[in-house]
Design an enzyme around this catalytic site. Structure first.
Site, PDB file in Angstrom:
ATOM      1  N   ARG A  69      -8.767   7.211  -1.002  1.00 31.18           N
ATOM      2  CA  ARG A  69      -7.907   7.978  -0.104  1.00 31.18           C
ATOM      3  C   ARG A  69      -7.965   7.482   1.342  1.00 31.18           C
ATOM      4  NH1 ARG A  69      -6.602  12.852  -2.656  1.00 31.18           N
ATOM      5  NH2 ARG A  69      -5.916  13.721  -0.693  1.00 31.18           N
ATOM      6  N   ASN A  92      -8.234  16.645   6.539  1.00 35.64           N
ATOM      7  CA  ASN A  92      -7.297  15.665   6.001  1.00 35.64           C
ATOM      8  C   ASN A  92      -5.906  16.163   6.374  1.00 35.64           C
ATOM      9  OD1 ASN A  92      -5.748  13.974   4.409  1.00 35.64           O
ATOM     10  ND2 ASN A  92      -6.127  15.134   2.536  1.00 35.64           N
ATOM     11  N   LYS A 117       3.752  -5.641  -4.837  1.00 33.64           N
ATOM     12  CA  LYS A 117       2.364  -5.833  -5.305  1.00 33.64           C
ATOM     13  C   LYS A 117       1.719  -7.013  -4.590  1.00 33.64           C
ATOM     14  CE  LYS A 117       1.713  -2.894  -6.840  1.00 33.64           C
ATOM     15  NZ  LYS A 117       2.295  -1.684  -7.411  1.00 33.64           N
ATOM     16  N   TRP A 145      -8.899   7.770   6.780  1.00 36.65           N
ATOM     17  CA  TRP A 145      -7.768   6.862   6.961  1.00 36.65           C
ATOM     18  C   TRP A 145      -7.149   7.294   8.282  1.00 36.65           C
ATOM     19  CZ3 TRP A 145      -2.476   6.835   7.625  1.00 36.65           C
ATOM     20  CH2 TRP A 145      -1.815   5.643   7.331  1.00 36.65           C
ATOM     21  N   HIS A 157      23.957 -15.182   0.777  1.00 33.11           N
ATOM     22  CA  HIS A 157      24.384 -14.363   1.927  1.00 33.11           C
ATOM     23  C   HIS A 157      23.302 -14.296   3.000  1.00 33.11           C
ATOM     24  CE1 HIS A 157      27.925 -13.347  -0.320  1.00 33.11           C
ATOM     25  NE2 HIS A 157      27.149 -13.007  -1.347  1.00 33.11           N
ATOM     26  N   GLU A 194       9.278  -4.769  -7.058  1.00 35.14           N
ATOM     27  CA  GLU A 194       7.927  -4.307  -7.373  1.00 35.14           C
ATOM     28  C   GLU A 194       6.936  -5.490  -7.325  1.00 35.14           C
ATOM     29  OE1 GLU A 194       6.403  -1.697  -7.400  1.00 35.14           O
ATOM     30  OE2 GLU A 194       4.629  -1.992  -8.623  1.00 35.14           O
ATOM     31  N   GLU A 227       0.981  -6.272  -0.907  1.00 38.81           N
ATOM     32  CA  GLU A 227       0.016  -5.187  -0.776  1.00 38.81           C
ATOM     33  C   GLU A 227      -1.429  -5.654  -0.997  1.00 38.81           C
ATOM     34  OE1 GLU A 227       0.895  -2.385  -3.879  1.00 38.81           O
ATOM     35  OE2 GLU A 227      -0.333  -0.850  -2.937  1.00 38.81           O
TER      36      GLU A 227
HETATM   37  C1  F6R Z   1       2.049   0.578  -4.313  1.00 37.70           C
HETATM   38  C2  F6R Z   1       1.762   1.987  -4.275  1.00 37.70           C
HETATM   39  C3  F6R Z   1       2.502   2.839  -3.312  1.00 37.70           C
HETATM   40  C4  F6R Z   1       2.845   4.188  -3.954  1.00 37.70           C
HETATM   41  C5  F6R Z   1       3.486   5.117  -2.933  1.00 37.70           C
HETATM   42  C6  F6R Z   1       3.919   6.422  -3.564  1.00 37.70           C
HETATM   43  O1  F6R Z   1       1.281  -0.050  -5.285  1.00 37.70           O
HETATM   44  O2  F6R Z   1       0.936   2.465  -4.997  1.00 37.70           O
HETATM   45  O3  F6R Z   1       3.652   2.214  -2.852  1.00 37.70           O
HETATM   46  O4  F6R Z   1       3.703   3.961  -5.016  1.00 37.70           O
HETATM   47  O5  F6R Z   1       2.585   5.382  -1.910  1.00 37.70           O
HETATM   48  O6  F6R Z   1       2.855   7.087  -4.133  1.00 37.70           O
HETATM   49  P1  F6R Z   1       3.043   8.139  -5.261  1.00 37.70           P
HETATM   50  O7  F6R Z   1       3.592   7.453  -6.456  1.00 37.70           O
HETATM   51  O8  F6R Z   1       1.678   8.700  -5.495  1.00 37.70           O
HETATM   52  O9  F6R Z   1       4.005   9.166  -4.745  1.00 37.70           O
END
Ligand code: F6R
Length: 609
Positions: A27, A99, A486, A75, A505, A482, A489
């Site tokens: 988290r 939080n 990935k 965070w 384009h 996607e 990220e």
């Molecule tokens: C990328 C990833 C994030 C989540 C986004 C939404 O690998 O995990 O982009 O997809 O933060 O999170 P959720 O699905 O939990 O709403």
């Protein structure tokens, strides 16, 4: 974002707090801290910049004894990651972990400074500690009473847990916008942002609802609403085992979760495909309601948004239902038109994503026919606040990058497409073929996972790359998105996705022999078109990596590598082609020595806007 754990017991809870924090690290992981108080009111606080492991090292050999305590992994939202900004925050005897975000913190800070309070951090959380302290000084009262009096002064979203070190027997927890769960023990109780943190010490849980304030001692849990009236909440037994959160033989959670996909999909299908039909009776609505649906509005963020985009192709082409997909943070701040008989679908792995949750709440003010959550966490806010829900049965996902929850979200969406399609006259044979394809998918994914060595080899080419382009067409364009998400990220390589037809384009200008272009090229009706796009890149000296079917006729050349994958049915190909892209990102990140499960600046559960 941010992980909270609190405990009150008749034994030393220091280790429990630290172990719980490790499980909450997904988290947030830029700093961590804990505060414990022993039976005699002796108090200790430790905080450090960096991960929980650093906090564990810092507290080792300190002989910390606490019968009550709070811990936090951060965070950063307000104030840079640093030791002074790390939680818990203190105002003399009041100790707080938090939080969320306090929106009026600047105003409150000014007022508190004028009352003589000194701020040692830049956080919004310290405001809460001082406010509680001020209330206590002005009016006296129990910890619960001062919390209830203070809540109306704070705007924003917050999950907080508070203790008063002069009375080390009570914790008070508040859930306003951010989840908290109580773990019920025998003669001891716990509270955390996620039950995952408490699995080793409790198997019975109370999920606080929005606006709940809990007063927790060793042998009592009282829950109130913000008005101070007592409310009843059910205690739920958990069937999640402690072990499933370990990495087993894998090096990283992400790796484990990629490999778990065949099982995750099987679990998601179980009980929902019966006699060659999709059975979604669990929705608990009658067919008449489903038949009424004339439009689907999907809202989601990140990877969940990408899965929504894939499903749009399916809803429109197979179920004849128009579908719009929008990033939740955009949807919630624009004036939108609700289509007739439109079902709002909230897609989320965690079920706590702040923007998706806010968009879902907003949708209730409009005339949607209803809301449906597709989510991996049963007791999450998004599930609880939606009219209907379908869970993805992936099991807990710990790696920050979503993998198995993406493929299972798509599996659920495809089942929903078939169900709604069947009510809209979808041909029986088409239905059966799609169901057969979904049922075969776990086996197909096993086969593609068996190609991991080949993908590991290709990943080496990316060691020196700073950019990458992903392209695809049709329902594989969102898969390219996607793939790019990935890669950026977890490897920190800048990656972008384009619909292949868009290259000319603009993005063709980027092509040279240093720019890898990853092409998702399944053997479908768009392959001929895609081949033209591939030629456009090749003739400009581009460097191509083509993920394709074993039956297409691509040939390896010096600037075009072919990654031949086993056969897959067209309908499930988007799910199938995601797997090698996940593996590619994983291996590139390994080569680049990245922190795979906890990439920088990110967190798994994005509970702030
Ligand atoms: C990328 C990833 C994030 C989540 C986004 C939404 O690998 O995990 O982009 O997809 O933060 O999170 P959720 O699905 O939990 O709403």
């Amino acid at each position: 974002m941010c992980g909270i754990i609190g405990a009150v017991a008749q034994r030393n809870i220091t280790k429990i707090l630290l172990e719980g924090l490790l499980r909450l690290e997904y988290r947030g992981y830029d700093s961590a801290g804990l505060a414990v108080v022993d039976k005699f009111g002796n108090f200790n606080r430790f905080r450090c910049l960096g991960k929980v492991q650093k906090l564990i090292e810092a507290t080792q050999n300190k002989n910390l004894i606490g019968f009550i305590g709070l811990a936090h992994t951060r965070w950063a939202t307000h104030g840079i990651p640093s030791e002074v900004n790390a939680h818990p925050h203190i105002s003399e005897y009041i100790i707080v972990v938090h939080n969320g975000m306090i929106e009026n913190h600047e105003q409150l800070r000014k007022e508190l400074i004028s009352c003589g309070y000194f701020f040692s951090s830049e956080t919004d959380t310290e405001v809460i500690a001082h406010l509680l302290h001020l209330k206590q000084k002005q009016h006296g009262g129990s910890l619960l009473e001062i919390v209830l009096q203070t809540i109306p002064q704070i705007n924003g979203s917050f999950g907080i847990v508070v203790m008063d070190r002069r009375n080390p027997t009570i914790l008070v927890a508040v859930r306003i916008g951010n989840p908290l769960v109580i773990g019920c023990g025998v003669g001891e109780n716990f509270v955390a942002s996620d039950q995952l943190a408490l699995l080793s010490i409790a198997n019975s849980f109370i999920h606080l609802e929005e606006g709940d304030v809990a007063e927790i001692s060793c042998d009592k849990i009282n829950i109130f609403n913000v008005m101070g009236n007592i409310v009843n909440r059910n205690e739920i037994k958990s069937h999640i085992h402690y072990d499933i959160t370990s990495k087993g033989n894998y090096n990283h959670y992400m790796q484990k979760e990629i490999y778990e996909q065949p099982t995750a999909i099987e679990n998601t299908l179980r009980g929902r495909c019966k006699n060659k039909e999709i059975d979604l009776e669990e929705l608990g609505v009658n067919i008449k309601f489903l038949k009424k649906i004339r439009h689907i509005q999907i809202i989601a963020c990140g990877t969940s948004y990408n899965s929504g985009l894939v499903s749009r192709y399916w809803f429109e082409s197979l179920a004849n239902i128009p579908c719009d997909v929008e990033i939740a943070s955009e949807f919630r701040y624009r004036k939108f038109q609700v289509r007739k008989n439109s079902l709002l679908v909230a897609l989320s792995q965690s079920g706590e994503t702040a923007d998706t949750l806010a968009a879902l709440r907003l949708s209730k003010k409009f005339n949607f026919i209803g809301s449906l959550a597709i989510c991996n966490v049963l007791h999450s806010s998004i599930v609880r606040e939606s009219d209907l829900y379908l869970t993805t049965k992936s099991g807990i996902e710990i790696g920050v990058a979503s993998t198995k929850t993406f493929s299972t979200q798509l599996t659920v969406l495809l089942m929903l497409v078939i169900k709604l399609g069947s009510l809209n006259g979808m041909n029986l044979e088409v239905q059966h073929n799609i169901i057969k394809a979904i049922q075969t998918l776990p086996y197909r994914i096993e086969q593609v996972l068996a190609k991991d060595k080949m993908i590991e080899e290709i990943a080496k080419d990316f060691f020196n790359k700073n950019h990458a382009l992903f392209i695809g067409r049709g329902d594989h364009y969102p898969i390219a998105m996607e793939g790019a998400l990935k890669l950026k990220e977890i490897s920190y390589i800048h990656a972008e996705a384009y619909a292949a037809g868009e290259l000319k384009h603009g993005p063709l200008a980027l092509i040279d022999d240093k720019m890898p272009v990853i092409v998702i090229a399944p053997n479908n009706e768009l392959l001929r078109k895609l081949k033209c796009n591939i030629e456009e890149i090749r003739t400009r000296g581009g460097l191509l990596y083509i993920f394709t079917d074993q039956n297409t006729d691509f040939k390896d050349t010096y600037n075009m590598k072919i990654i031949q994958l086993p056969y897959v049915e067209n309908i499930t190909a988007p799910i199938f082609y995601t797997i090698p892209l996940q593996l590619l990102s994983y291996y590139v990140a390994i080569i680049k020595c990245r922190n795979i499960d906890q990439p920088r600046n990110l967190a798994k559960s994005v509970t702030v806007e």
